[in-house]
Design a protein around this motif. Structure first.
Motif, PDB file in Angstrom:
ATOM      1  N   MET A  53     -18.627  41.547  43.501  1.00 40.11           N
ATOM      2  CA  MET A  53     -17.364  41.464  42.765  1.00 40.11           C
ATOM      3  C   MET A  53     -16.211  41.948  43.636  1.00 40.11           C
ATOM      4  O   MET A  53     -16.178  43.087  44.070  1.00 40.11           O
ATOM      5  N   GLY A  54     -15.249  41.076  43.907  1.00 40.74           N
ATOM      6  CA  GLY A  54     -14.089  41.441  44.713  1.00 40.74           C
ATOM      7  C   GLY A  54     -13.090  42.266  43.929  1.00 40.74           C
ATOM      8  O   GLY A  54     -13.229  42.458  42.716  1.00 40.74           O
ATOM      9  N   GLY A  55     -12.077  42.742  44.627  1.00 35.56           N
ATOM     10  CA  GLY A  55     -11.090  43.598  43.986  1.00 35.56           C
ATOM     11  C   GLY A  55     -10.324  42.922  42.863  1.00 35.56           C
ATOM     12  O   GLY A  55     -10.049  43.534  41.829  1.00 35.56           O
ATOM     13  N   LEU A  56      -9.975  41.639  43.046  1.00 33.81           N
ATOM     14  CA  LEU A  56      -9.230  40.928  42.011  1.00 33.81           C
ATOM     15  C   LEU A  56     -10.061  40.808  40.738  1.00 33.81           C
ATOM     16  O   LEU A  56      -9.569  41.050  39.630  1.00 33.81           O
ATOM     17  N   ALA A  57     -11.332  40.443  40.881  1.00 30.07           N
ATOM     18  CA  ALA A  57     -12.209  40.316  39.710  1.00 30.07           C
ATOM     19  C   ALA A  57     -12.357  41.662  38.994  1.00 30.07           C
ATOM     20  O   ALA A  57     -12.414  41.715  37.763  1.00 30.07           O
ATOM     21  N   LEU A  58     -12.399  42.742  39.762  1.00 33.58           N
ATOM     22  CA  LEU A  58     -12.505  44.075  39.161  1.00 33.58           C
ATOM     23  C   LEU A  58     -11.259  44.386  38.335  1.00 33.58           C
ATOM     24  O   LEU A  58     -11.350  44.857  37.193  1.00 33.58           O
ATOM     25  N   LEU A  59     -10.083  44.122  38.893  1.00 40.15           N
ATOM     26  CA  LEU A  59      -8.844  44.390  38.163  1.00 40.15           C
ATOM     27  C   LEU A  59      -8.760  43.537  36.899  1.00 40.15           C
ATOM     28  O   LEU A  59      -8.332  44.015  35.841  1.00 40.15           O
ATOM     29  N   GLN A  60      -9.168  42.271  37.013  1.00 47.95           N
ATOM     30  CA  GLN A  60      -9.126  41.384  35.846  1.00 47.95           C
ATOM     31  C   GLN A  60     -10.074  41.867  34.753  1.00 47.95           C
ATOM     32  O   GLN A  60      -9.761  41.799  33.572  1.00 47.95           O
ATOM     33  N   ARG A  61     -11.231  42.370  35.166  1.00 46.65           N
ATOM     34  CA  ARG A  61     -12.184  42.883  34.173  1.00 46.65           C
ATOM     35  C   ARG A  61     -11.636  44.123  33.481  1.00 46.65           C
ATOM     36  O   ARG A  61     -11.724  44.258  32.253  1.00 46.65           O
ATOM     37  N   LEU A  62     -11.059  45.040  34.265  1.00 47.54           N
ATOM     38  CA  LEU A  62     -10.499  46.248  33.675  1.00 47.54           C
ATOM     39  C   LEU A  62      -9.368  45.914  32.699  1.00 47.54           C
ATOM     40  O   LEU A  62      -9.276  46.491  31.615  1.00 47.54           O
ATOM     41  N   LYS A  63      -8.528  44.953  33.088  1.00 41.19           N
ATOM     42  CA  LYS A  63      -7.441  44.550  32.193  1.00 41.19           C
ATOM     43  C   LYS A  63      -7.998  43.953  30.910  1.00 41.19           C
ATOM     44  O   LYS A  63      -7.515  44.239  29.812  1.00 41.19           O
ATOM     45  N   GLY A  64      -9.038  43.118  31.042  1.00 42.28           N
ATOM     46  CA  GLY A  64      -9.655  42.497  29.872  1.00 42.28           C
ATOM     47  C   GLY A  64     -10.255  43.515  28.917  1.00 42.28           C
ATOM     48  O   GLY A  64     -10.338  43.270  27.707  1.00 42.28           O
ATOM     49  N   GLU A  65     -10.660  44.666  29.470  1.00 45.63           N
ATOM     50  CA  GLU A  65     -11.243  45.722  28.643  1.00 45.63           C
ATOM     51  C   GLU A  65     -10.184  46.686  28.109  1.00 45.63           C
ATOM     52  O   GLU A  65     -10.514  47.680  27.463  1.00 45.63           O
ATOM     53  N   GLY A  66      -8.916  46.379  28.425  1.00 44.66           N
ATOM     54  CA  GLY A  66      -7.830  47.202  27.907  1.00 44.66           C
ATOM     55  C   GLY A  66      -7.574  48.477  28.689  1.00 44.66           C
ATOM     56  O   GLY A  66      -6.912  49.391  28.194  1.00 44.66           O
ATOM     57  N   SER A  67      -8.090  48.555  29.910  1.00 41.57           N
ATOM     58  CA  SER A  67      -7.898  49.760  30.717  1.00 41.57           C
ATOM     59  C   SER A  67      -6.440  49.917  31.133  1.00 41.57           C
ATOM     60  O   SER A  67      -5.765  48.945  31.451  1.00 41.57           O
ATOM     61  N   ARG A  68      -5.965  51.155  31.140  1.00 40.06           N
ATOM     62  CA  ARG A  68      -4.607  51.448  31.601  1.00 40.06           C
ATOM     63  C   ARG A  68      -4.647  52.276  32.882  1.00 40.06           C
ATOM     64  O   ARG A  68      -3.719  53.007  33.189  1.00 40.06           O
ATOM     65  N   LEU A  69      -5.729  52.126  33.641  1.00 43.85           N
ATOM     66  CA  LEU A  69      -5.861  52.851  34.891  1.00 43.85           C
ATOM     67  C   LEU A  69      -4.867  52.304  35.919  1.00 43.85           C
ATOM     68  O   LEU A  69      -4.809  51.098  36.159  1.00 43.85           O
ATOM     69  N   ALA A  70      -4.062  53.184  36.501  1.00 40.94           N
ATOM     70  CA  ALA A  70      -3.146  52.765  37.556  1.00 40.94           C
ATOM     71  C   ALA A  70      -3.962  52.208  38.722  1.00 40.94           C
ATOM     72  O   ALA A  70      -5.026  52.732  39.042  1.00 40.94           O
ATOM     73  N   SER A  71      -3.490  51.133  39.335  1.00 44.05           N
ATOM     74  CA  SER A  71      -4.275  50.529  40.403  1.00 44.05           C
ATOM     75  C   SER A  71      -3.397  49.938  41.499  1.00 44.05           C
ATOM     76  O   SER A  71      -2.263  49.519  41.256  1.00 44.05           O
TER      77      SER A  71
END
Length: 202
Positions: A53-71
């Protein structure tokens, strides 16, 4: 910090710890997801290209889960379209390698501030739209081509103008919008209208 390159992980870890920060490192997006627990304040530094899983896919997954982690996305030079997509997925910034110490620290503070001030989105959107409104149609066109990752030489050929003219328009765009870097210009364009901005990049 998520990066499959051990040298990069160790260098950034030592740099950040030297600045008094607590650092956790992961060799892959999968390892990070296994350990990640939402809540608390932090900033995720993630490499764009990794096995699995690349960085973009990771960010997209976190966003889809509603994460508000600064990145923040760490990207190779010239990988502008991926940087734009990363910022659409919630990244506050992207940093090109090699990473400079001062740039990294400023970017982290910006990312954390971005999360803290999320309630001011409408104000930022209005301010961004006002700054972009001062661009001519040609400057807007060239800005979108630049943010799509097209080099000045190709833009000049496509539009039937000289490369110098393209560079002059690019400089005018940066000056009129008050953007001191490409990442700042991307943030501005997305902030102005995140739903429809830079449609040509989709």
């Amino acid at each position: 910090m998520v990066d499959d390159d051990s040298a990069v992980r160790e260098a950034l870890r030592d740099l950040l710890r030297g600045d008094g920060r607590t650092v956790e490192t992961y060799t892959s997006s999968e390892a990070f997801l296994d350990a990640y627990r939402p809540g608390g304040e932090g900033c995720l530094l993630v490499d764009a290209r990794m096995p699995g899983m690349g960085g973009l896919a990771l960010l997209q997954r976190l966003k889809g889960e509603g994460s508000r982690l600064a990145s923040i996305m760490i990207t190779g030079q010239g990988d502008v379209p991926m940087a734009v997509e990363a910022m659409r997925a919630g990244a506050a910034d992207f940093i090109e390698k090699p990473i400079r110490r001062d740039e990294l620290f400023v970017s982290i503070e910006h990312a954390l501030e971005h999360i803290r001030d999320s309630g001011k989105l409408s104000v930022r959107r209005e301010a961004a739209a006002t700054r972009l409104a001062g661009l001519t149609a040609r400057q807007r066109q060239i800005m979108e081509l630049v943010l799509a990752g097209h080099p000045s030489k190709n833009i000049a050929a496509d539009l039937g103008i000289s490369q110098r003219t393209v560079e002059n328009h690019r400089a005018a765009v940066m000056k009129k919008t008050g953007s001191h870097s490409l990442s700042a210009l991307i943030r501005l364009a997305l902030a102005a209208d995140p739903g429809t901005a830079l449609q040509s990049l989709r």
